[in-house]
Scaffold this motif. Sequence first.
Motif, PDB file in Angstrom:
ATOM      1  N   TYR A  84     -11.661 -11.738  -6.567  1.00 45.67           N
ATOM      2  CA  TYR A  84     -11.023 -12.917  -5.982  1.00 45.67           C
ATOM      3  C   TYR A  84      -9.978 -12.450  -4.968  1.00 45.67           C
ATOM      4  CZ  TYR A  84     -12.791 -14.855 -10.387  1.00 45.67           C
ATOM      5  OH  TYR A  84     -13.580 -15.194 -11.454  1.00 45.67           O
ATOM      6  N   THR A  85      -9.606 -13.369  -4.106  1.00 45.49           N
ATOM      7  CA  THR A  85      -8.552 -13.066  -3.140  1.00 45.49           C
ATOM      8  C   THR A  85      -7.821 -14.338  -2.753  1.00 45.49           C
ATOM      9  OG1 THR A  85      -8.074 -11.871  -1.087  1.00 45.49           O
ATOM     10  CG2 THR A  85      -9.918 -13.389  -1.020  1.00 45.49           C
ATOM     11  N   ILE A  86      -6.562 -14.173  -2.335  1.00 43.32           N
ATOM     12  CA  ILE A  86      -5.774 -15.301  -1.842  1.00 43.32           C
ATOM     13  C   ILE A  86      -4.707 -14.768  -0.901  1.00 43.32           C
ATOM     14  CG2 ILE A  86      -4.166 -15.240  -3.801  1.00 43.32           C
ATOM     15  CD1 ILE A  86      -4.003 -18.319  -3.574  1.00 43.32           C
ATOM     16  N   GLY A  87      -4.451 -15.499   0.167  1.00 41.74           N
ATOM     17  CA  GLY A  87      -3.437 -15.084   1.136  1.00 41.74           C
ATOM     18  C   GLY A  87      -2.107 -15.768   0.886  1.00 41.74           C
ATOM     19  N   ILE A  88      -1.011 -15.055   1.136  1.00 39.86           N
ATOM     20  CA  ILE A  88       0.334 -15.631   1.030  1.00 39.86           C
ATOM     21  C   ILE A  88       0.756 -16.049   2.425  1.00 39.86           C
ATOM     22  CG2 ILE A  88       2.721 -15.229   0.352  1.00 39.86           C
ATOM     23  CD1 ILE A  88       1.772 -13.127  -1.584  1.00 39.86           C
ATOM     24  N   ASN A  89       0.830 -17.358   2.658  1.00 40.62           N
ATOM     25  CA  ASN A  89       1.118 -17.895   3.987  1.00 40.62           C
ATOM     26  C   ASN A  89       2.332 -18.799   3.948  1.00 40.62           C
ATOM     27  OD1 ASN A  89      -1.636 -17.257   5.495  1.00 40.62           O
ATOM     28  ND2 ASN A  89      -2.156 -18.023   3.478  1.00 40.62           N
ATOM     29  N   LYS A  90       2.958 -18.930   5.107  1.00 39.28           N
ATOM     30  CA  LYS A  90       4.025 -19.904   5.301  1.00 39.28           C
ATOM     31  C   LYS A  90       4.124 -20.185   6.782  1.00 39.28           C
ATOM     32  CE  LYS A  90       7.228 -22.662   3.915  1.00 39.28           C
ATOM     33  NZ  LYS A  90       6.814 -23.917   3.311  1.00 39.28           N
ATOM     34  N   SER A  91       4.122 -21.478   7.134  1.00 35.97           N
ATOM     35  CA  SER A  91       4.177 -21.898   8.544  1.00 35.97           C
ATOM     36  C   SER A  91       3.054 -21.238   9.350  1.00 35.97           C
ATOM     37  CB  SER A  91       5.536 -21.554   9.162  1.00 35.97           C
ATOM     38  OG  SER A  91       6.581 -22.147   8.428  1.00 35.97           O
ATOM     39  N   GLU A  92       1.848 -21.238   8.770  1.00 38.63           N
ATOM     40  CA  GLU A  92       0.645 -20.696   9.405  1.00 38.63           C
ATOM     41  C   GLU A  92       0.755 -19.200   9.714  1.00 38.63           C
ATOM     42  OE1 GLU A  92      -0.303 -23.043  12.791  1.00 38.63           O
ATOM     43  OE2 GLU A  92      -0.736 -24.850  11.628  1.00 38.63           O
ATOM     44  N   LYS A  93       1.626 -18.515   9.001  1.00 40.84           N
ATOM     45  CA  LYS A  93       1.786 -17.080   9.193  1.00 40.84           C
ATOM     46  C   LYS A  93       1.387 -16.357   7.915  1.00 40.84           C
ATOM     47  CE  LYS A  93       5.115 -13.538  10.554  1.00 40.84           C
ATOM     48  NZ  LYS A  93       6.513 -13.244  10.961  1.00 40.84           N
ATOM     49  N   LEU A  94       0.500 -15.375   8.048  1.00 36.58           N
ATOM     50  CA  LEU A  94       0.028 -14.610   6.894  1.00 36.58           C
ATOM     51  C   LEU A  94       0.991 -13.459   6.616  1.00 36.58           C
ATOM     52  CD1 LEU A  94      -2.253 -14.050   4.806  1.00 36.58           C
ATOM     53  CD2 LEU A  94      -3.312 -12.581   6.531  1.00 36.58           C
ATOM     54  N   PHE A  95       1.601 -13.469   5.413  1.00 32.83           N
ATOM     55  CA  PHE A  95       2.541 -12.416   5.032  1.00 32.83           C
ATOM     56  C   PHE A  95       1.848 -11.286   4.271  1.00 32.83           C
ATOM     57  CE2 PHE A  95       5.565 -15.984   5.483  1.00 32.83           C
ATOM     58  CZ  PHE A  95       6.505 -15.383   6.296  1.00 32.83           C
ATOM     59  N   ALA A  96       0.954 -11.654   3.365  1.00 33.28           N
ATOM     60  CA  ALA A  96       0.307 -10.638   2.531  1.00 33.28           C
ATOM     61  C   ALA A  96      -0.925 -11.248   1.865  1.00 33.28           C
ATOM     62  CB  ALA A  96       1.277 -10.129   1.471  1.00 33.28           C
ATOM     63  N   THR A  97      -1.693 -10.409   1.202  1.00 36.76           N
ATOM     64  CA  THR A  97      -2.866 -10.885   0.453  1.00 36.76           C
ATOM     65  C   THR A  97      -2.840 -10.281  -0.947  1.00 36.76           C
ATOM     66  OG1 THR A  97      -4.224  -9.061   1.306  1.00 36.76           O
ATOM     67  CG2 THR A  97      -4.313 -11.154   2.497  1.00 36.76           C
ATOM     68  N   ILE A  98      -3.369 -11.041  -1.893  1.00 36.71           N
ATOM     69  CA  ILE A  98      -3.491 -10.561  -3.270  1.00 36.71           C
ATOM     70  C   ILE A  98      -4.971 -10.546  -3.633  1.00 36.71           C
ATOM     71  CG2 ILE A  98      -2.853 -10.937  -5.678  1.00 36.71           C
ATOM     72  CD1 ILE A  98      -0.443 -12.495  -4.710  1.00 36.71           C
ATOM     73  N   HIS A  99      -5.441  -9.425  -4.161  1.00 37.16           N
ATOM     74  CA  HIS A  99      -6.838  -9.290  -4.570  1.00 37.16           C
ATOM     75  C   HIS A  99      -6.906  -9.087  -6.083  1.00 37.16           C
ATOM     76  CE1 HIS A  99      -7.476  -8.907  -0.321  1.00 37.16           C
ATOM     77  NE2 HIS A  99      -6.880  -7.722  -0.266  1.00 37.16           N
ATOM     78  N   PHE A 100      -7.837  -9.764  -6.715  1.00 40.15           N
ATOM     79  CA  PHE A 100      -8.029  -9.666  -8.163  1.00 40.15           C
ATOM     80  C   PHE A 100      -9.388  -9.040  -8.446  1.00 40.15           C
ATOM     81  CE2 PHE A 100      -5.265 -13.182  -7.230  1.00 40.15           C
ATOM     82  CZ  PHE A 100      -4.283 -13.166  -8.217  1.00 40.15           C
ATOM     83  N   PHE A 101      -9.397  -7.929  -9.189  1.00 39.67           N
ATOM     84  CA  PHE A 101     -10.636  -7.285  -9.614  1.00 39.67           C
ATOM     85  C   PHE A 101     -10.742  -7.487 -11.133  1.00 39.67           C
ATOM     86  CE2 PHE A 101      -9.461  -5.337  -5.676  1.00 39.67           C
ATOM     87  CZ  PHE A 101     -10.659  -5.093  -5.023  1.00 39.67           C
ATOM     88  N   ASN A 102     -11.579  -8.405 -11.514  1.00 41.69           N
ATOM     89  CA  ASN A 102     -11.681  -8.828 -12.911  1.00 41.69           C
ATOM     90  C   ASN A 102     -12.825  -8.098 -13.616  1.00 41.69           C
ATOM     91  OD1 ASN A 102     -11.481 -10.170 -15.310  1.00 41.69           O
ATOM     92  ND2 ASN A 102     -12.110 -12.176 -14.516  1.00 41.69           N
ATOM     93  N   ARG A 103     -12.508  -7.453 -14.758  1.00 41.21           N
ATOM     94  CA  ARG A 103     -13.530  -6.747 -15.529  1.00 41.21           C
ATOM     95  C   ARG A 103     -14.088  -7.589 -16.664  1.00 41.21           C
ATOM     96  NH1 ARG A 103     -10.984  -0.609 -16.043  1.00 41.21           N
ATOM     97  NH2 ARG A 103     -11.081  -0.128 -13.819  1.00 41.21           N
ATOM     98  N   SER A 104     -13.533  -8.770 -16.814  1.00 41.54           N
ATOM     99  CA  SER A 104     -14.015  -9.667 -17.869  1.00 41.54           C
ATOM    100  C   SER A 104     -15.250 -10.436 -17.407  1.00 41.54           C
ATOM    101  CB  SER A 104     -12.904 -10.656 -18.246  1.00 41.54           C
ATOM    102  OG  SER A 104     -13.375 -11.639 -19.129  1.00 41.54           O
ATOM    103  N   LYS A 105     -16.099 -10.782 -18.371  1.00 43.81           N
ATOM    104  CA  LYS A 105     -17.301 -11.564 -18.031  1.00 43.81           C
ATOM    105  C   LYS A 105     -16.925 -12.986 -17.619  1.00 43.81           C
ATOM    106  CE  LYS A 105     -20.642  -9.160 -20.988  1.00 43.81           C
ATOM    107  NZ  LYS A 105     -21.605  -9.317 -22.106  1.00 43.81           N
ATOM    108  N   ASN A 106     -15.833 -13.483 -18.193  1.00 45.18           N
ATOM    109  CA  ASN A 106     -15.415 -14.859 -17.914  1.00 45.18           C
ATOM    110  C   ASN A 106     -14.659 -14.939 -16.588  1.00 45.18           C
ATOM    111  OD1 ASN A 106     -16.401 -15.672 -20.467  1.00 45.18           O
ATOM    112  ND2 ASN A 106     -14.493 -14.989 -21.434  1.00 45.18           N
ATOM    113  N   PRO A 107     -15.043 -15.857 -15.733  1.00 46.64           N
ATOM    114  CA  PRO A 107     -14.353 -16.003 -14.435  1.00 46.64           C
ATOM    115  C   PRO A 107     -12.972 -16.634 -14.622  1.00 46.64           C
ATOM    116  CG  PRO A 107     -15.985 -17.734 -14.699  1.00 46.64           C
ATOM    117  CD  PRO A 107     -16.164 -16.806 -15.875  1.00 46.64           C
ATOM    118  N   ILE A 108     -12.096 -16.406 -13.643  1.00 50.94           N
ATOM    119  CA  ILE A 108     -10.760 -17.008 -13.652  1.00 50.94           C
ATOM    120  C   ILE A 108     -10.881 -18.478 -13.261  1.00 50.94           C
ATOM    121  CG2 ILE A 108      -8.473 -16.962 -12.572  1.00 50.94           C
ATOM    122  CD1 ILE A 108      -8.858 -13.980 -12.107  1.00 50.94           C
TER     123      ILE A 108
END
Length: 261
Positions: A84-108
């Motif tokens: 999974y991934t999600i961007g950290i934005n404010k006022s249409e400006k991208l500050f950073a991104t967070i990536h999730f690597f899940n080893r579980s069978k169940n999705p978030i």
Amino acid sequence: MKKKQNTSFVNLKGVSKSLLEKVKKLSGFDLINHNFKLLPSHLSLFKLGSFYHFEKGLAEFSGPEFPKLVAKAVEKLLGIRHIYTIGINKSEKLFATIHFFNRSKNPITDNEYIESFVRQAGIVIERKHAEEQLQQNEIELRETSATKDKFFSIISHDLRSPFASIVNLLGLMAENSKDFSPAEFNQFAQSAHKTAQSTFHLLENLLEWSRLQRGVLPYNPEKINLKDFVKTCDPSTFEMAKEKKIKIDFNFPKGLIIKAD
């Protein structure tokens, strides 16, 4: 020319070297010290600020630079089930991104909670960035003010001396005109004229500096012969040095060319 973007999207330097060697052996693809560039499509995705699930796994996450065979091999070796991934934005400006690597069978499934948390993080980051910018602006303002104070102090000192000379010469000429011969009077007049010219030149430089500070004066560097340029310096400087028995020597190679405005 557009600046080349060197943002790394996938960096596997932290992964065990033995695992990467296994991937290379299985697929023939060398991942060691290989950075994958951020794709425009991913950049647009991050700017949405939505929690996104890469359903096709690592192959979709890493883009076309990551062969599917290699992606499957890495997923298997590292036990990656979901990405999974999600961007950290404010006022249409991208500050950073967070990536999730899940080893579980169940999705978030807590998408709304994660998106709310990231939005709050964006507000905090933007506030921190604004505070840092204000501090930087304050430092620059103090430096600019100190530079101007120092500059005007130097200018005041440099203007005082020639103006004092002009006032004294004109005073002598006015009060003792009858005692001077035509040759002496002419000598005093020429000296006053020369000093007035150098002072006027100094004032012109001050005006140019002011225009430069306001961004009105363009920067146009050109090739200059240093020896010839030195000869154009203010004559009163050499006169004052001569009176104080100071020898000015220019020690640089003949024909030295510099590039400056």
